[in-house]
Design a protein around this motif. Structure first.
Motif, mmCIF file in Angstrom:
data_model
loop_
_atom_site.group_PDB
_atom_site.id
_atom_site.type_symbol
_atom_site.label_atom_id
_atom_site.label_comp_id
_atom_site.label_asym_id
_atom_site.label_seq_id
_atom_site.Cartn_x
_atom_site.Cartn_y
_atom_site.Cartn_z
ATOM 1 N N ASP A 60 0.827 -1.206 0.000
ATOM 2 C CA ASP A 60 0.000 0.000 0.000
ATOM 3 C C ASP A 60 0.865 1.261 0.000
ATOM 4 O OD1 ASP A 60 -2.417 -1.354 -0.066
ATOM 5 O OD2 ASP A 60 -2.688 -1.303 2.109
ATOM 6 N N ARG A 97 -6.107 -6.079 -2.022
ATOM 7 C CA ARG A 97 -5.283 -4.874 -2.136
ATOM 8 C C ARG A 97 -4.533 -4.859 -3.473
ATOM 9 N NH1 ARG A 97 -7.238 -1.219 -0.603
ATOM 10 N NH2 ARG A 97 -5.300 -0.059 -0.685
ATOM 11 N N GLU A 111 -7.007 -3.724 -6.020
ATOM 12 C CA GLU A 111 -7.229 -2.284 -5.932
ATOM 13 C C GLU A 111 -6.061 -1.516 -6.535
ATOM 14 O OE1 GLU A 111 -9.949 -0.502 -5.163
ATOM 15 O OE2 GLU A 111 -10.879 -2.472 -5.086
ATOM 16 N N ARG A 123 -6.752 1.176 -9.340
ATOM 17 C CA ARG A 123 -6.581 2.593 -9.012
ATOM 18 C C ARG A 123 -5.126 2.999 -8.996
ATOM 19 N NH1 ARG A 123 -10.709 2.953 -3.938
ATOM 20 N NH2 ARG A 123 -12.563 2.442 -5.121
ATOM 21 N N ARG A 146 -2.455 1.117 -13.832
ATOM 22 C CA ARG A 146 -3.873 0.739 -13.896
ATOM 23 C C ARG A 146 -4.084 -0.307 -14.982
ATOM 24 N NH1 ARG A 146 -4.312 6.226 -12.737
ATOM 25 N NH2 ARG A 146 -4.241 6.833 -14.915
ATOM 26 N N ALA A 197 -6.583 -7.072 -12.339
ATOM 27 C CA ALA A 197 -7.307 -7.059 -11.067
ATOM 28 C C ALA A 197 -8.241 -8.260 -10.938
ATOM 29 C CB ALA A 197 -8.101 -5.769 -10.931
ATOM 30 N N ARG A 221 -16.982 -6.209 -6.230
ATOM 31 C CA ARG A 221 -15.873 -5.527 -6.913
ATOM 32 C C ARG A 221 -15.557 -6.215 -8.234
ATOM 33 N NH1 ARG A 221 -14.270 -0.991 -8.055
ATOM 34 N NH2 ARG A 221 -12.179 -0.371 -7.550
#
Length: 170
Positions: free
Chosen positions: A56, A101, A104, A108, A115, A120, A154
């Protein structure tokens, strides 16, 4: 949260570079301890959680290309523990969280190169699979069912972004 609490004890403003350096040092120390004590499951769990947090941090501070590796390492650290017949819920939950995570990050990313919704989807599918196993092993915990629902929602959003309405009805 351990690293964030420790950073909170540092007087003054903690810059992004210092935050990244701090996490890298924490992970390095945790890896040393986990390698020296391979039978300590709690150390491996701590290492995996720190790796997720470091991913992160990388996704925000850079180098962003290192974020997916941190998430992947977290999953790998927990793999032997998660393969047990009756793994602790924390092992599976952390593994599912690492996949979420990573997803994500790909959805993002800070830069256009980071991206990639196509990357994902597999992470979200893994998060769903791990969360479903968690629900089957520990059905009395509603939070585990919530994890499955969130990952499915998601994933449906990702499929809709590709106009794959048939796959979005997960």
């Amino acid at each position: 949260t351990i690293a964030d609490e420790l950073l909170g004890l540092v007087p003054g403003e903690v810059g992004l570079y210092n935050r990244r350096t701090f996490f890298m040092k924490l992970v390095e120390a945790a890896e040393g301890r986990a390698n020296a004590n391979p039978d300590q499951d709690r150390l491996r769990l701590l290492l995996a959680r720190l790796l997720v947090q470091m991913g992160d941090v990388f996704s925000v501070t850079g180098p962003t290309i290192r974020a997916p590796d941190a998430f992947s390492r977290a999953v790998t650290v927990l793999e032997p523990l998660a393969r047990r017949e009756q793994p602790a819920p924390a092992f599976l939950a952390t593994q599912a969280h690492a996949h979420a995570r990573a997803a994500e990050f790909h959805l993002r990313g800070r830069t256009a190169a980071g991206r990639d919704p196509a990357l994902a989807a597999p992470h979200l599918e893994q998060a769903i699979q791990i969360s479903q196993r968690l629900v089957s092993l520990y059905p009395q915990q509603p939070a585990h069912r919530l994890g499955v629902a969130e990952a499915r929602a998601r994933l449906s959003q990702v499929h809709l972004s590709f106009n794959r309405t048939d796959a979005a009805e997960v």
